[in-house]
Write an enzyme that holds these catalytic residues in place. Structure first.
Site, short mmCIF file in Angstrom:
data_model
loop_
_atom_site.label_atom_id
_atom_site.label_comp_id
_atom_site.label_asym_id
_atom_site.label_seq_id
_atom_site.Cartn_x
_atom_site.Cartn_y
_atom_site.Cartn_z
N LYS A 78 0.83 -1.19 -0.01
CA LYS A 78 -0.08 -0.10 0.18
C LYS A 78 0.88 1.28 0.02
O LYS A 78 1.82 1.19 0.80
CB LYS A 78 -0.80 -0.03 1.20
CG LYS A 78 -1.90 1.27 1.19
CD LYS A 78 -2.50 1.36 2.58
CE LYS A 78 -3.67 0.48 2.77
NZ LYS A 78 -4.44 0.69 4.02
N CYS A 95 -0.71 14.94 -6.44
CA CYS A 95 -1.04 14.26 -7.47
C CYS A 95 -2.16 13.21 -7.08
O CYS A 95 -2.06 12.61 -6.09
CB CYS A 95 0.05 13.26 -8.06
SG CYS A 95 -0.25 12.19 -9.66
N CYS A 97 -3.51 11.15 -10.11
CA CYS A 97 -3.62 10.50 -11.52
C CYS A 97 -2.63 9.30 -11.20
O CYS A 97 -2.62 8.43 -12.17
CB CYS A 97 -3.33 11.21 -12.62
SG CYS A 97 -1.86 11.97 -12.84
N CYS A 106 2.20 16.89 -7.51
CA CYS A 106 1.77 17.03 -8.70
C CYS A 106 2.73 17.78 -9.65
O CYS A 106 3.21 18.76 -9.27
CB CYS A 106 0.46 17.84 -8.57
SG CYS A 106 -0.40 17.95 -10.42
N HIS A 110 -1.34 14.71 -15.23
CA HIS A 110 -2.75 14.41 -15.21
C HIS A 110 -3.18 15.04 -16.69
O HIS A 110 -4.06 14.53 -17.48
CB HIS A 110 -3.52 14.93 -14.30
CG HIS A 110 -3.62 16.16 -14.07
ND1 HIS A 110 -2.46 17.05 -13.18
CD2 HIS A 110 -4.11 17.64 -14.38
CE1 HIS A 110 -2.56 18.11 -13.22
NE2 HIS A 110 -3.54 18.68 -13.85
#
Length: 136
Positions: A78, A95, A97, A106, A110
């Site tokens: 995980k 982020c 995506c 990020c 994306h």
């Protein structure tokens, strides 16, 4: 029910008995056009049943893009990232995506993902109501 019984007990056996099944492999080449037409429904049904059986029992690979996370920390069961809220600064984008090269931050990946897939994912943006410099 009687119609189905008649179909299975009488019609189907009579149909199969009258099929022009050749006695040898070379006999296939000697079949006439009308004999091929008689065999067509039978061969079609056997082909369909074979295809349906094959589709039911074959092992299906997972869809190409079924995983959201394609490469980040794949060795972990995980992926968990913890950030101290005091270290965030005035604004930070995380982020969502899973395509960012600077994950969990990020980097705009994306945008390319959305163009390729028609998706509409974007970052999680956290910002303070007041800049950090004004609160100190």
């Amino acid at each position: 029910m009687e119609v189905i019984s008649s179909l299975i007990r009488v019609t189907l056996p009579n149909y199969l008995k009258n099929l022009p099944v050749p006695a040898s492999i070379m006999g296939i080449a000697r079949l006439s056009g009308s004999e091929w037409l008689q065999l067509l429904p039978f061969v079609g049904m056997i082909s369909l049943l074979s295809y349906v059986t094959y589709q039911a029992f074959r092992s299906k690979p997972p869809p190409k893009d079924s995983c959201v996370n394609l490469k980040i920390q794949k060795e972990s069961s995980k992926v968990v990232n913890m950030v101290d809220i005091e270290e965030l600064g005035d604004k930070v984008s995380y982020c969502r995506c899973w395509r960012s090269k600077k994950f969990p931050i990020c980097d705009g990946s994306h945008n390319k993902h959305n163009e390729e897939t028609g998706d509409n994912v974007g970052p999680l943006v956290l910002k303070r109501k007041e800049p950090l410099s004004a609160t100190k």
